[in-house]
Write a protein that holds these residues in place. Structure first.
Motif, mmCIF file in Angstrom:
data_model
loop_
_atom_site.group_PDB
_atom_site.id
_atom_site.type_symbol
_atom_site.label_atom_id
_atom_site.label_comp_id
_atom_site.label_asym_id
_atom_site.label_seq_id
_atom_site.Cartn_x
_atom_site.Cartn_y
_atom_site.Cartn_z
ATOM 1 N N LEU A 1 -6.888 -2.192 4.318
ATOM 2 C CA LEU A 1 -5.850 -1.883 3.341
ATOM 3 C C LEU A 1 -5.923 -2.916 2.222
ATOM 4 O O LEU A 1 -6.174 -4.090 2.483
ATOM 5 N N ARG A 2 -5.717 -2.457 1.008
ATOM 6 C CA ARG A 2 -5.653 -3.402 -0.104
ATOM 7 C C ARG A 2 -4.313 -4.114 -0.071
ATOM 8 O O ARG A 2 -3.274 -3.468 0.085
ATOM 9 N N ILE A 3 -4.369 -5.412 -0.219
ATOM 10 C CA ILE A 3 -3.132 -6.188 -0.178
ATOM 11 C C ILE A 3 -2.879 -6.746 -1.573
ATOM 12 O O ILE A 3 -3.792 -7.287 -2.206
ATOM 13 N N ASP A 4 -1.653 -6.609 -2.030
ATOM 14 C CA ASP A 4 -1.288 -7.198 -3.317
ATOM 15 C C ASP A 4 0.207 -7.477 -3.285
ATOM 16 O O ASP A 4 1.004 -6.555 -3.342
ATOM 17 N N GLY B 1 2.887 0.782 5.529
ATOM 18 C CA GLY B 1 2.538 1.849 4.600
ATOM 19 C C GLY B 1 1.366 2.686 5.095
ATOM 20 O O GLY B 1 1.197 3.832 4.707
ATOM 21 N N ALA B 2 0.549 2.098 5.967
ATOM 22 C CA ALA B 2 -0.624 2.820 6.464
ATOM 23 C C ALA B 2 -0.201 3.924 7.414
ATOM 24 O O ALA B 2 -0.973 4.835 7.691
ATOM 25 N N HIS C 1 4.025 -5.143 5.258
ATOM 26 C CA HIS C 1 4.372 -4.069 4.338
ATOM 27 C C HIS C 1 3.194 -3.098 4.207
ATOM 28 O O HIS C 1 3.355 -1.886 4.306
ATOM 29 N N ALA C 2 2.012 -3.654 4.011
ATOM 30 C CA ALA C 2 0.836 -2.795 3.849
ATOM 31 C C ALA C 2 0.560 -2.021 5.134
ATOM 32 O O ALA C 2 0.224 -0.834 5.104
ATOM 33 N N THR D 1 -3.624 -11.470 -2.450
ATOM 34 C CA THR D 1 -4.421 -10.267 -2.651
ATOM 35 C C THR D 1 -5.491 -10.238 -1.567
ATOM 36 O O THR D 1 -5.640 -11.192 -0.807
#
Ligand SMILES: Nc1ncnc2c1ncn2[C@@H]1O[C@H](COP(=O)(O)OP(=O)(O)O)[C@@H](O)[C@H]1O
Ligand SMILES: [Mg+2]
Length: 619
Positions: free
Chosen positions: A237-240, A343-344, A339-340, A249
């Motif tokens: 997962l992209r983290i930002d 969201g997945a 959080h990421a 990030t």
């Protein structure tokens, strides 16, 4: 220790440079890989677009790093080799550091413990070369050199034989060198790197990462795919995220992509690879209730902040850092990852289907030699034609009948078989349930393939998430047992359990003392239905003992909830109706983290049509 007698006053001496450098080298250059790290960092600080590193015999006999950076003027060479000489800071502000190096220690240290030769040429200057051996500086000589710098270090630690004895095998040292290059290459995706082994007559290329292109996130993804594998970026997962002036990030692997050891966790602070306990602990905390304790997530995370918010001058090799506000750094990592991951949703590792195909392929290969067999498969078109010619007439005439028989025999598995799926479920990510096999596996048809769900694992996760939600909202609703269960326990364990009675009650488990060495269970969480309270308590006691007293309450709560979920799940072996199966699929889609069970195993695998076709040699 050699303590001087109190009557004999020892003399205080100023150590000479060579000795001081050898002492500093002890901290900065622990092994060949640390020398490689210092040299490559220097190349990157010099603005190199490509860095080529070479070693022989695990770096013990030779380390060479060449770069195309800004180089050095001839007069700079002796200076670069003297202690505390650096071009990177002026000494005024140690809190504003933007380069890898700043201590001015690496080159003199390397020159003190090995034979060092530096050749360099800066723009508009002549090239020059200088050597230093065991701390003795040789003459500065002109040398026809390419633009940039080449540093060669031979016979590391020949001047400090004690250290030489601590070296590990060539292979272990070579692996450590490769690890250094990988980490720095992740930090600098726009720079090309190569690493070669010169131990044999012919150089062997070990690593090669070409400069990545595009915007930073894409470049990083490309570089990570090169280094960790395309598998990782496909399942990450992209983290930002941002908080209190810190930015996080990078990429975080799905829990189903975890590994058996914490070997692929890369953390960078202001572009510097670190092995920081605080940050790695935060990563573990973020994944805590998604993975069993022997599984480790794969992550590449970058924390960036104003240089004054973090002190990098804690450790001579700069592997650790100190944040001005450690709590907010930890919080950022935990919340950013959680959080990421939430969201997945139900997304499980997408390569599982591929891995499964690999396994199936292997199975076929065992007895038949899959390779040859596969190679001789005719094309699908040819297959159809051949079948039409060969099939016995009755077979050709009765396709409908045959399909019906298949349906019947599928029912014979005692699972339920759905007819045409309703339109809305066919488009759902986990598709429409078509059958239940072996009383635990739900087969669903999706728009572009199929999924197989492990019903027990999925249900366990759903119950767990529901328990967590209930707890977050209020206490977990409990139901009283008709007959309270009395459980005998060793006195110590009973006491430990009762100490946590209040916490357990908030989780719907009401436990009270019952004389010495026994407890009575009066209520259990309603959501679990009828459960074996005795078995549940026994396992909770073990889990809490495993965690130890030091763990935070949150960890204990998670452990208890996870154990409860295990007990409340539909054990495999329960038949489900189609509506029930579909309800389970829809709930999975709506529930965070439902792609893996509490132990990090996947709850479903997906096979795309192309993968299925490949399985049958149609592709
Ligand atoms: N590859 C290189 N290209 C250009 N300059 C270099 C290179 N390596 C070292 N230098 C110069 O030598 C100085 C001393 O290097 P070093 O001992 O590693 O200390 P530091 O990196 O902490 O400054 C650097 O500050 C830099 O000016
Ligand atoms: Mg340096």
């Amino acid at each position: 220790m050699n303590k001087a007698h109190r009557n004999i006053r020892p003399q205080i001496r100023q150590l000479d440079d060579a000795c001081a450098n050898r002492i500093a080298a002890g901290e900065v250059v622990e092994r060949p890989a640390s020398a490689v790290k210092e040299l490559v960092e220097n190349a990157l600080d010099a603005g190199a677009a490509r860095v080529d590193a070479t070693y022989a015999d695990g770096g013990k006999t030779l380390i060479r790093v060449g770069d195309d950076g800004h180089g050095m003027a001839p007069d700079d060479l002796p200076l670069a080799l003297s202690r505390h000489a650096t071009s990177k800071i002026d000494g005024a502000d140690l809190l504003n550091i933007r380069s890898f190096g700043f201590r001015g220690e690496a080159l003199p240290s390397l020159g003190a413990v090995g034979r060092l030769c530096i050749t360099s040429r800066a723009a508009g200057m002549e090239g020059a070369t200088i050597t230093v051996d065991g701390g003795r500086l040789g003459p500065l000589r002109p040398e026809a050199a390419q633009y940039g710098t080449l540093v060669e270090l031979r016979d590391l630690f020949h001047a400090t034989p004690a250290r030489l004895k601590f070296m590990r095998s060539d292979r272990a040292e070579a692996q450590a060198i490769a690890d250094v290059i990988r980490r720095l290459a992740m930090a600098e995706p726009y720079v090309s790197f190569t690493l070669s082994d010169l131990s044999q007559d012919k150089p062997r290329q070990i690593l090669r990462f070409d400069a990545a292109q595009g915007a930073l996130f894409d470049a990083l993804e490309e570089r990570l795919a090169d280094i960790i594998g395309r598998d990782f970026t496909d399942n990450a997962l992209r983290i930002d995220a941002e908080r209190d002036g810190l930015r996080l990030t990078g990429f975080a692997g799905l829990p189903t992509y975890a590994r058996g050891a914490a070997v692929a966790q890369y953390v960078f602070v202001n572009g510097r690879p670190v092995r920081d306990k605080l940050l790695l602990g935060a990563v573990r905390a973020a994944y805590m209730d998604l993975l069993s304790r022997d599984r480790h997530p794969v992550v590449a995370l970058f924390i960036d902040c104003a240089p004054e918010l973090v002190d990098v001058n804690v450790h001579p090799a700069k592997a650790e850092v100190r944040f001005r506000d450690p709590g907010s750094a930890r919080g950022l990592v935990v919340s950013g990852l959680r959080h990421a991951l939430a969201g997945a949703g139900h997304r499980a590792s997408g390569t599982l289907g591929g891995a499964m195909l690999g396994e199936l392929g292997k199975g076929a290969g065992g007895s038949m030699g899959a390779g040859r067999y596969q190679a001789s498969w005719p094309s699908p078109g040819a297959c159809g034609a051949a079948q039409a010619l060969q099939a016995p007439p009755q077979m050709q005439e009765a396709p409908a009948l045959w399909a019906g028989a298949a349906l019947e025999s599928a029912r014979g598995f005692r699972g339920d078989v759905a007819d045409t799926p309703p339109v809305e479920t066919a488009d759902a990510p986990l598709g429409a349930a078509r059958a239940q096999l072996h009383e635990n596996y739900i087969i669903a048809q999706t728009r572009h393939g199929m999924v197989i769900v492990d019903q027990h694992a999925a249900h366990e996760r759903l119950v767990y998430e529901k328990l967590k939600r209930q707890r977050a909202e209020a206490n977990v609703p409990a139901q009283a047992l008709l007959i309270p269960e009395i459980i005998e326990l060793p006195p110590l364990q009973a006491a430990q359990l009762l100490e946590l009675a209040e916490m357990l009650a908030s989780l719907g488990l009401v436990v009270e003392p019952f004389g010495a060495g026994a407890v009575v269970v009066r209520e259990t969480p309603a959501i679990l239905g009828q459960i074996d309270a005795r078995a549940l308590i026994a396992e909770i006691v073990d889990d809490l003992a495993d965690l130890g007293h030091s763990e935070r309450l949150e960890a204990q709560i998670d452990a208890v909830l996870s154990r409860m979920a295990c007990h409340g799940s539909v054990r495999s072996g329960r038949q489900m109706r189609v509506e029930e199966m579909n309800a389970l699929l829809r709930e999975m889609e709506a529930t965070p983290h439902s792609g893996q069970c509490n132990h990090g195993r996947p709850t479903y695998v997906e096979l795309s049509l192309p993968q299925i076709e490949k399985l049958f040699g149609r592709r």
